[in-house]
Write an enzyme that holds these catalytic residues in place. Structure first.
Site, PDB file in Angstrom:
ATOM      1  CB  THR A  44      -9.060  51.129  22.330  1.00 17.28           C
ATOM      2  OG1 THR A  44      -9.078  51.383  23.733  1.00 17.28           O
ATOM      3  CG2 THR A  44      -7.975  50.101  22.015  1.00 17.28           C
ATOM      4  CB  THR A  46     -14.874  53.304  24.526  1.00 17.87           C
ATOM      5  OG1 THR A  46     -15.798  52.965  23.488  1.00 17.87           O
ATOM      6  CG2 THR A  46     -15.645  53.719  25.770  1.00 17.87           C
ATOM      7  CB  CYS A  47      -9.735  53.473  26.249  1.00 21.10           C
ATOM      8  SG  CYS A  47     -10.231  51.749  26.452  1.00 21.10           S
ATOM      9  CG  HIS A  48      -8.162  58.531  22.475  1.00 24.81           C
ATOM     10  ND1 HIS A  48      -6.854  58.733  22.848  1.00 24.81           N
ATOM     11  CD2 HIS A  48      -8.491  59.576  21.686  1.00 24.81           C
ATOM     12  CE1 HIS A  48      -6.404  59.857  22.297  1.00 24.81           C
ATOM     13  NE2 HIS A  48      -7.386  60.383  21.591  1.00 24.81           N
TER      14      HIS A  48
END
Length: 207
Positions: A44, A46-48
């Site tokens: 996803t 922001t996570c990535h």
């Protein structure tokens, strides 16, 4: 979950060369100082682009603070977690990518949430904690809501970068999770302050 709590006995999954293998969390934590951080989903935005890279950049600082291991947990299958660790470089950087495929650990610590419009069911809220010999000594994150309660969560940068980098503009576009409309938020607004309150890095005295 809060400071002083002992984490429940849980089994996560790691994909190694021989295939998926169970990982007893208690074995990882016993007699050790471990940082556990969780994300809503592998790959996803922001996570990535921000969350995992921020731990990669600061891993040496955590090590200098006596942290034995950094573990990333997500409610994804172990095959996805392996691919994500390789794609981000997290595995090569020494971050352990563990799958909580059934959301059992996430639910046990009360950090699960559902966001059906995004296809996210029984996923984990975003948090980070320091655990010493199985006991939480520090926990940070937006514990009241899985997706920042509409606060700043820009794609491609970390909250710390937004809050502290002088190159950041005076305002930038933002949209709430369940809203398709973008609007401008001033850098000096209360939203930025709340975002800054959530910034956490290895220099923190609580680590």
């Amino acid at each position: 979950i809060s400071k002083g709590d002992r984490l429940p006995s849980s089994t996560l999954v790691h994909l190694g060369d021989a295939g998926p293998a169970p990982v007893a969390l208690a074995d990882k934590l016993s007699g050790r100082k471990v940082v556990i951080f969780a994300v809503p989903g592998a790959f996803t935005p922001t996570c990535h682009s921000a969350h995992v890279p921020s731990f990669m950049r600061t891993k040496d600082q955590f090590t200098a603070k006596g942290v034995d291991e950094i573990i990333c947990v997500s409610v994804n299958d172990p095959f996805v977690m392996k691919a994500w660790g390789e794609a981000t470089g997290a595995t090569a950087a020494g971050i352990t990518m563990l799958s909580d495929a059934e959301s059992a650990f996430t639910k046990a610590i009360g950090m699960d949430f559902d966001a059906p419009p995004a296809g996210l069911i029984a996923r984990s809220k975003r948090y980070a904690m320091v655990v010493e010999d199985g006991v939480v000594t520090s926990v940070r994150g937006n514990l009241d809501d899985p997706l920042s309660r509409g606060y700043i969560c820009p794609k491609g940068v970390s909250l710390a970068d937004v809050y502290t980098d002088p190159a950041t503009g005076r305002s930038f576009a933002h949209k709430e999770f369940d809203n398709q409309d973008w609007y401008l938020v001033r850098r000096d607004s209360g939203s930025i302050d709340r975002g800054g309150d959530r910034c956490w890095h290895p220099a923190d005295d609580n680590l």
